[in-house]
Design an enzyme around this catalytic site. Sequence first.
Site, PDB file in Angstrom:
ATOM      1  N   ARG A 180       1.584   2.779   3.686  1.00 56.44           N
ATOM      2  CA  ARG A 180       2.454   1.896   3.442  1.00 56.44           C
ATOM      3  C   ARG A 180       2.521   0.934   4.771  1.00 56.44           C
ATOM      4  O   ARG A 180       2.279   1.032   6.095  1.00 56.44           O
ATOM      5  CB  ARG A 180       4.016   1.756   3.042  1.00 56.44           C
ATOM      6  CG  ARG A 180       4.057   2.945   1.791  1.00 56.44           C
ATOM      7  CD  ARG A 180       5.454   3.430   1.862  1.00 56.44           C
ATOM      8  NE  ARG A 180       5.681   4.270   0.884  1.00 56.44           N
ATOM      9  CZ  ARG A 180       5.610   5.460   0.898  1.00 56.44           C
ATOM     10  NH1 ARG A 180       5.109   6.374   1.975  1.00 56.44           N
ATOM     11  NH2 ARG A 180       5.530   6.579  -0.176  1.00 56.44           N
TER      12      ARG A 180
ATOM     13  N   HIS B  54      -0.023  -3.777  -0.102  1.00 58.34           N
ATOM     14  CA  HIS B  54      -0.287  -2.166  -0.888  1.00 58.34           C
ATOM     15  C   HIS B  54      -1.590  -2.224  -1.737  1.00 58.34           C
ATOM     16  O   HIS B  54      -1.097  -1.568  -2.029  1.00 58.34           O
ATOM     17  CB  HIS B  54       0.792  -2.911  -2.117  1.00 58.34           C
ATOM     18  CG  HIS B  54       1.869  -1.767  -2.581  1.00 58.34           C
ATOM     19  ND1 HIS B  54       2.877  -0.829  -0.663  1.00 58.34           N
ATOM     20  CD2 HIS B  54       2.142  -0.492  -2.658  1.00 58.34           C
ATOM     21  CE1 HIS B  54       3.381   0.308  -1.147  1.00 58.34           C
ATOM     22  NE2 HIS B  54       3.329   0.499  -2.277  1.00 58.34           N
TER      23      HIS B  54
ATOM     24  N   ARG C 144      -3.447   0.457  -0.059  1.00 57.01           N
ATOM     25  CA  ARG C 144      -2.963   1.940  -0.742  1.00 57.01           C
ATOM     26  C   ARG C 144      -3.510   2.254  -1.924  1.00 57.01           C
ATOM     27  O   ARG C 144      -4.143   2.970  -1.430  1.00 57.01           O
ATOM     28  CB  ARG C 144      -0.947   1.691  -0.192  1.00 57.01           C
ATOM     29  CG  ARG C 144      -1.073   3.009  -1.210  1.00 57.01           C
ATOM     30  CD  ARG C 144       0.696   2.769  -0.210  1.00 57.01           C
ATOM     31  NE  ARG C 144       1.446   3.865  -0.720  1.00 57.01           N
ATOM     32  CZ  ARG C 144       1.596   5.109   0.046  1.00 57.01           C
ATOM     33  NH1 ARG C 144       1.224   5.383   0.748  1.00 57.01           N
ATOM     34  NH2 ARG C 144       2.274   5.961  -0.794  1.00 57.01           N
TER      35      ARG C 144
END
Length: 314
Positions: free
Chosen positions: A152, A247, A250
């Site tokens: 994150r 994000h 990720r």
Amino acid sequence: MTTIEEAVDRYLRHVTVERGLSANTVAAYRRDLSLWQGHLEEAHRASPGDVTVADVAAFPVALSTRAERPLGAASVARVLSSVRGLHRFLLEEGLVETDVAATTRPPKLPGRLPKAISVAQIEALLAATDGDDPVRVRDKALLEVLYATGARVSEAVSLNVDDVIEGDVVRLFGKGGKQRIVPLGSFARRALDDYLVRARPGFSARGEATPALFLGARGARLSRQNAWLVIQAAAERAELDVDVSPHTFRHSFATHLLEGGADVRVVQELLGHSSVATTQIYTLVTADALRDMYSQAHPRARRRTPRPAAAPGV
């Protein structure tokens, strides 16, 4: 008589001291509960004992339909979670006789698949940080670490130099201070080594001594907001036609691992998910890709237009 404001303050002290929640999490609780306090003031509720089940039930509707900045389902669910935590605490502390929020359920969230981008798009993003300028060297290291570890953005900017262990793995601290060890990969290792030798010393000299790994222009720890700006700038230089956020790295990390054959439980550990069910949503993304490939490649998967019947006598 305990007022609602006093009850909220007591709860926030509880989550800060006894549960050890981070300052950011406590601040989020405070914002959520200030909305709840405003709602109760309009209903003329003076103390926690005055609050009814109907007050709680009406709250999500009020949040989603208010004239100024109505909240979406995800935000309403988050605020309602804070309210339920407050009233559960009040019951445990004996400040109320019943938990009026216990039966209220958050709105159902629409099922959304994580947004990942392709390997080629990731490579274009990373290439957009090429350069000898110290800022570019730092940006390259940051983006390589985000993609190599699935961290994150808050975890990445919270890294200290000592969290990079022997150059091979990185120690990340996730939600609730949960620690996990994630391999870096050769590209991220090389980018980090380059940054630590060529760029970080210059940034560090501009500010006070800090153990932070990623530093801003003034020598202080790089903020989440500045990390977001780094990603946006790289996306613009790469001329990507998709939205990119911290994000995105990720989601792409998890999706690309699963597409490459990684076990879902391994990906769970790398992402720091407490439940494999959270990780399994990424398998839906790869299943969609498999269906697309299958429909394009398999001769019996494509729907073909039937050939018209020949006219009589032809």
